[in-house]
Motif scaffolding. Sequence first.
Motif, PDB file in Angstrom:
ATOM      1  N   VAL A  18      30.669 -56.925  68.163  1.00 50.79           N
ATOM      2  CA  VAL A  18      31.828 -57.302  67.735  1.00 50.79           C
ATOM      3  C   VAL A  18      33.110 -56.623  68.602  1.00 50.79           C
ATOM      4  O   VAL A  18      33.942 -57.149  69.109  1.00 50.79           O
ATOM      5  CB  VAL A  18      32.238 -57.217  66.375  1.00 50.79           C
ATOM      6  N   GLY A  21      33.612 -58.295  71.829  1.00 51.32           N
ATOM      7  CA  GLY A  21      34.368 -59.530  71.744  1.00 51.32           C
ATOM      8  C   GLY A  21      33.537 -60.684  71.233  1.00 51.32           C
ATOM      9  O   GLY A  21      34.212 -61.917  71.330  1.00 51.32           O
ATOM     10  N   MET A  22      32.314 -60.571  70.718  1.00 50.89           N
ATOM     11  CA  MET A  22      31.592 -61.627  70.004  1.00 50.89           C
ATOM     12  C   MET A  22      32.036 -62.031  69.042  1.00 50.89           C
ATOM     13  O   MET A  22      32.588 -61.195  68.016  1.00 50.89           O
ATOM     14  CB  MET A  22      30.184 -60.983  70.135  1.00 50.89           C
ATOM     15  N   GLN A  23      31.749 -63.296  68.414  1.00 53.33           N
ATOM     16  CA  GLN A  23      32.266 -63.547  67.302  1.00 53.33           C
ATOM     17  C   GLN A  23      31.301 -62.846  66.116  1.00 53.33           C
ATOM     18  O   GLN A  23      30.004 -62.604  66.410  1.00 53.33           O
ATOM     19  CB  GLN A  23      31.872 -65.366  67.146  1.00 53.33           C
ATOM     20  N   PRO A  24      32.074 -62.828  64.841  1.00 49.12           N
ATOM     21  CA  PRO A  24      31.067 -62.094  64.020  1.00 49.12           C
ATOM     22  C   PRO A  24      29.469 -62.530  63.228  1.00 49.12           C
ATOM     23  O   PRO A  24      28.788 -61.904  63.254  1.00 49.12           O
ATOM     24  CB  PRO A  24      32.078 -62.055  62.606  1.00 49.12           C
ATOM     25  N   VAL A  25      29.633 -63.761  63.408  1.00 50.22           N
ATOM     26  CA  VAL A  25      28.192 -64.790  62.814  1.00 50.22           C
ATOM     27  C   VAL A  25      27.362 -64.393  63.986  1.00 50.22           C
ATOM     28  O   VAL A  25      25.987 -63.623  63.571  1.00 50.22           O
ATOM     29  CB  VAL A  25      28.461 -65.964  62.635  1.00 50.22           C
ATOM     30  N   PRO A  26      27.321 -64.491  65.275  1.00 45.00           N
ATOM     31  CA  PRO A  26      26.378 -64.239  66.232  1.00 45.00           C
ATOM     32  C   PRO A  26      25.909 -62.775  66.537  1.00 45.00           C
ATOM     33  O   PRO A  26      24.767 -62.491  66.428  1.00 45.00           O
ATOM     34  CB  PRO A  26      27.072 -64.908  67.493  1.00 45.00           C
ATOM     35  N   ALA A  27      27.091 -61.881  66.183  1.00 49.77           N
ATOM     36  CA  ALA A  27      26.840 -60.411  66.114  1.00 49.77           C
ATOM     37  C   ALA A  27      25.897 -60.046  64.974  1.00 49.77           C
ATOM     38  O   ALA A  27      25.164 -59.146  65.032  1.00 49.77           O
ATOM     39  CB  ALA A  27      28.080 -59.816  66.011  1.00 49.77           C
TER      40      ALA A  27
END
Length: 53
Positions: A18, A21-27
């Motif tokens: 996160v 910069g990754m989106q929360p669900v894929p993280a």
Amino acid sequence: MVFQTSVILGLLAGIFMVALGMQPVPAVGVGGGALVATFTAGMTAVAYISRNS
């Protein structure tokens, strides 16, 4: 001990993704994958050590 280490590393992996910069669900998926991988490696090591003792 193995379970606690796995949970901590999974949590840190998710937070790190996160922060990058990754989106929360894929993280969360990355964190779960890290948890499973760490737990599997740890239990394999415990089984190996127990068998050879």
